[in-house]
Design a protein around this motif. Sequence first.
Motif, PDB file in Angstrom:
ATOM      1  N   ASN A   2     -12.765   6.461  37.524  1.00 56.66           N
ATOM      2  CA  ASN A   2     -13.220   5.433  38.614  1.00 56.66           C
ATOM      3  C   ASN A   2     -12.991   5.797  40.029  1.00 56.66           C
ATOM      4  O   ASN A   2     -11.398   6.150  40.072  1.00 56.66           O
ATOM      5  N   PRO A   3     -13.635   5.584  41.145  1.00 51.16           N
ATOM      6  CA  PRO A   3     -13.091   6.046  42.271  1.00 51.16           C
ATOM      7  C   PRO A   3     -11.985   5.117  42.951  1.00 51.16           C
ATOM      8  O   PRO A   3     -10.667   5.568  43.235  1.00 51.16           O
ATOM      9  N   ALA A   4     -11.605   3.849  42.659  1.00 50.87           N
ATOM     10  CA  ALA A   4     -11.157   2.824  42.905  1.00 50.87           C
ATOM     11  C   ALA A   4      -9.633   3.362  42.371  1.00 50.87           C
ATOM     12  O   ALA A   4      -8.301   3.472  42.867  1.00 50.87           O
ATOM     13  N   ARG A   5      -9.418   3.229  40.745  1.00 54.01           N
ATOM     14  CA  ARG A   5      -8.605   3.694  40.317  1.00 54.01           C
ATOM     15  C   ARG A   5      -8.008   5.061  40.383  1.00 54.01           C
ATOM     16  O   ARG A   5      -6.740   4.896  40.854  1.00 54.01           O
ATOM     17  N   LEU A   6      -8.495   6.028  41.334  1.00 50.67           N
ATOM     18  CA  LEU A   6      -7.768   7.229  41.413  1.00 50.67           C
ATOM     19  C   LEU A   6      -7.435   7.026  43.271  1.00 50.67           C
ATOM     20  O   LEU A   6      -6.285   7.096  43.106  1.00 50.67           O
ATOM     21  N   LEU A   7      -7.787   6.345  43.462  1.00 48.91           N
ATOM     22  CA  LEU A   7      -7.233   5.851  44.927  1.00 48.91           C
ATOM     23  C   LEU A   7      -6.161   4.717  44.834  1.00 48.91           C
ATOM     24  O   LEU A   7      -5.307   5.034  46.044  1.00 48.91           O
ATOM     25  N   SER A   9      -4.213   4.993  42.740  1.00 46.85           N
ATOM     26  CA  SER A   9      -2.782   5.551  41.765  1.00 46.85           C
ATOM     27  C   SER A   9      -1.883   5.475  42.724  1.00 46.85           C
ATOM     28  O   SER A   9      -1.059   5.311  42.022  1.00 46.85           O
ATOM     29  N   PRO A  10      -1.948   5.859  43.754  1.00 44.78           N
ATOM     30  CA  PRO A  10      -0.328   6.284  44.148  1.00 44.78           C
ATOM     31  C   PRO A  10       0.281   5.019  44.746  1.00 44.78           C
ATOM     32  O   PRO A  10       1.418   4.500  44.282  1.00 44.78           O
ATOM     33  N   LEU A  11      -0.629   3.682  44.657  1.00 44.97           N
ATOM     34  CA  LEU A  11       0.524   2.781  44.671  1.00 44.97           C
ATOM     35  C   LEU A  11       0.749   2.183  43.256  1.00 44.97           C
ATOM     36  O   LEU A  11       1.340   1.417  43.625  1.00 44.97           O
ATOM     37  N   TRP A  12       0.028   2.453  42.375  1.00 45.73           N
ATOM     38  CA  TRP A  12       1.255   2.216  41.236  1.00 45.73           C
ATOM     39  C   TRP A  12       1.612   2.935  41.059  1.00 45.73           C
ATOM     40  O   TRP A  12       3.400   2.313  40.538  1.00 45.73           O
ATOM     41  N   LEU A  13       1.696   3.768  41.393  1.00 45.66           N
ATOM     42  CA  LEU A  13       3.021   4.509  40.298  1.00 45.66           C
ATOM     43  C   LEU A  13       3.625   4.543  42.143  1.00 45.66           C
ATOM     44  O   LEU A  13       5.132   4.458  41.313  1.00 45.66           O
ATOM     45  N   ALA A  14       3.687   4.083  43.020  1.00 45.37           N
ATOM     46  CA  ALA A  14       4.973   3.415  43.897  1.00 45.37           C
ATOM     47  C   ALA A  14       5.655   2.328  43.271  1.00 45.37           C
ATOM     48  O   ALA A  14       6.897   1.762  43.896  1.00 45.37           O
TER      49      ALA A  14
END
Length: 339
Positions: A2-7, A9-14
Amino acid sequence: MNPARLLLSPLWLAQLATGAKNFSKNPIIGSHRLNTRGLHAARVKRAHALAWKRRERLARLIDPADREAFDRDGFVAKRDFLPADQFARLRDAVLAHRGPARDMVQGDTITRRFAIGPELLREIPEARALLQNPDWRGLIRYAGSFDQEPLTYIQSILSHVRTAAPDPQTHLHADTFHPTVKAWLFLTDVAEDEGPFCYVPGSHRLTPERLAWEREMSIKAPEGVDRLSSRGSFRVSRDELPGLGLPEPRAFAVPANTLVVGDTFGFHARGPSVRPSTRVEIWAYGRRNPYLPWTGLDPLSLPGIAERRVGYLWGFRDRWKRFVGQPWRDVGDKSPTER
């Protein structure tokens, strides 16, 4: 993918390097596979190690006996905290206060808060004296492991205000996975059967049993636990306490002018109230990124900013409630005891 999940993912990781705790909104924090491999447990261990190191540097702010009590129990309770005449002026002024209030309804209970901001501090100078009290400041800083100003309110707990399910705050829980601080200066007497604050002594310590329990809960989350646990505030039953090497909760049925300061990683709850009752207190709360190695350097604690933060926070949530939520409803001018 899902493009939204890809976008996102950096926030979730941070967020792994912050106090983010919501297993249901962050698929990395809530990952069954990663938590089986120890992700949540590792975050917990690191946060607690840093907190105790910060506390070592703040220990000079409190009495050695208070430090011993806190390190053992996870809380400090001090009766007759303020001189009697100063307390009487504070109590009378707070109970007579009428001003802008916010309510949150949970089950059959209303929690009401008044921001202790510039206007209220001018109206009630005894409140300013409390916030400048060295014992108040030192205990909150040591328990929270940061040299920062907490958010401070007048708070009322009004039980049995409507016919509804029981207040969910009566379930034993930890606020989050890392040490945080809350403080209560009770302005009214608190009876054993009228919703006293309860705390499980020693439950703030990260023992091997507690760490294993945290790991098990993280593996179950978010789908295999209740709604509040899935958001990172793990609930625990009394039946589980012996297996964690913990005693029964202590209920703070205490007279007015008692101060309690506690680490709310420890299991705590609001005791049940068997009748309509009202509890009024000065309530403070502090939480910061648990992975900061330093104790201070908090710009939000600067004079002129610190006392305005509650108003800023409420205003921000009002404006962006569609995205961040706003559980605190503006109810206009109220008094602390008005139902």
